[in-house]
Scaffold this motif. Structure first.
Motif, PDB file in Angstrom:
ATOM      1  N   ASP A 160     -15.011  78.833 -37.599  1.00  0.00           N
ATOM      2  CA  ASP A 160     -14.547  79.585 -38.760  1.00  0.00           C
ATOM      3  C   ASP A 160     -13.408  80.463 -38.269  1.00  0.00           C
ATOM      4  O   ASP A 160     -13.638  81.403 -37.500  1.00  0.00           O
ATOM      5  N   GLY A 168     -13.413  88.847 -36.653  1.00  0.00           N
ATOM      6  CA  GLY A 168     -14.133  87.953 -37.567  1.00  0.00           C
ATOM      7  C   GLY A 168     -13.820  88.182 -39.036  1.00  0.00           C
ATOM      8  O   GLY A 168     -14.687  87.949 -39.878  1.00  0.00           O
ATOM      9  N   ASP A 181     -16.449  82.962 -44.743  1.00  0.00           N
ATOM     10  CA  ASP A 181     -17.577  82.084 -44.419  1.00  0.00           C
ATOM     11  C   ASP A 181     -17.102  80.736 -43.884  1.00  0.00           C
ATOM     12  O   ASP A 181     -15.914  80.442 -43.841  1.00  0.00           O
TER      13      ASP A 181
HETATM   14 CA   LIG Z   1     -16.863  84.143 -40.489  1.00  0.00          CA
END
Ligand SMILES: [Ca+2]
Ligand SMILES: [Ca+2]
Ligand SMILES: [Ca+2]
Length: 317
Positions: A160, A168, A181
């Motif tokens: 991802d 992140g 996501d």
């Molecule tokens: Ca993620």
């Protein structure tokens, strides 16, 4: 990585069908340093597929969101790739005979259809066959034809991607630090067009990079249990002080003989959860990914949002 530890692990696994390399979690705090501004440039249609480095607290230099083979491995042929101007309305618009076939060391022919949010690397029987042609966005889909010998060991690295390297997160939903996501869906056919594998909860899945962690204490890391389900997935106005968690990848994770029996089973996620209804790389190929007789699921580890580097494995007889 801990260089000595890696050597020892490699030696051990060479000598025997060794148990899974024992791995400790390590953390970093704050943003990584950008080392590649973008693996591809698709202009305003894409988010930059940048790569970063950050040293975790065990002294290991970590590549985020993942160390990949994008710059050296063959890119998977496109089923759909807006960045390359390949935008078929469906499978019938594609000349599959013209798609190249990779040699994975056998004579039986297979075709894999893959949609990854965001990036994948596909190994068959330990050999890296092809990698996703678009690391981040726009969302694309791939068709990988190969010849191989059964049993087929499929090993996929799923990533991802992220805009805020090491954190992140990405620009989204009104926040500059929105945790995006993931998810990967695949269908595999034999030479006769029979569906012989789909992504489902029979696969094994393990995470190796978790971010962002607003509070490290939320993460349960005990052996092969890497559970971030208690961690917040909320967007933040400022995510620069958040942490990330890392584990070293076993050197032989992609080999047919790797013992993944202690890894958790993959978790299946619905199309609605992954949010593919506005992504033609998926919706133009629901005859594949949502086949009536073999409906492939999006799979990932237990946390679709915070787990950003996930290894997936399955063997097909
Ligand atoms: Ca993620
Ligand atoms: Ca992609
Ligand atoms: Ca499906």
């Amino acid at each position: 990585m801990k260089f000595t530890g890696y050597i020892l692990a490699a030696a051990t696994t060479t000598l025997s069908a060794a148990p899974t390399f024992a791995q400790e979690v390590s953390f970093s705090t704050g943003p990584a340093k950008t080392v590649i501004e973008g693996l591809i440039d698709c202009g305003s249609r894409s988010r930059p597929s940048a790569v970063g480095e950050i040293t975790s607290e065990d002294g290991t230099v970590r590549t985020v969101p993942a160390a990949t083979h994008y710059q050296t491995a063959p890119h998977a042929p496109d089923l759909y790739n807006a960045c390359a101007g390949i935008e078929p309305a469906g499978l019938s618009d594609i000349d599959l005979d013209a798609i190249q076939t990779f040699d994975a060391g056998g004579t039986e022919a297979f075709t894999a259809y893959i949609f990854g949010d965001n990036y994948f690397e596909l190994y068959v029987n330990g050999q890296l066959i092809a990698v996703d042609s678009v690391p981040f966005t726009p969302f694309n889909a791939s068709v990988v034809k190969f010849t191989a010998q059964r049993p087929l060991n499929l090993a996929i690295m799923g990533v991802d991607w992220e805009e805020n390297l090491g954190l992140g997160s990405e620009e989204g939903r009104g926040s500059s630090y929105y945790p995006g996501d993931a998810g990967l869906v695949m269908q595999l056919q034999d030479a006769s067009g029979n569906i012989i594998a789909i992504t489902d909860t029979d696969w094994r899945a393990q995470t190796f990079y978790v971010s962002p962690l607003q509070d490290r204490d939320c993460l349960v890391a005990e052996g092969q249990i890497r559970d971030s389900s208690s961690c917040s997935t909320a967007a933040a106005s400022d995510g620069r002080a958040f942490s990330a968690a890392y584990w070293d990848l076993p050197a032989d994770w992609m080999t047919a003989g790797f013992d993944d029996s202690s890894w958790p089973n993959a978790v299946a996620y619905s199309n609605e959860t992954v949010g593919v209804d506005n992504k033609p790389g998926y919706t133009n190929f629901t005859e594949l990914f949502d086949a009536a007789d073999a409906d492939a699921s999006f799979i990932w580890s237990s946390n679709l949002v915070l787990d950003n580097l996930v290894l997936l494995r399955k063997t097909i007889d």
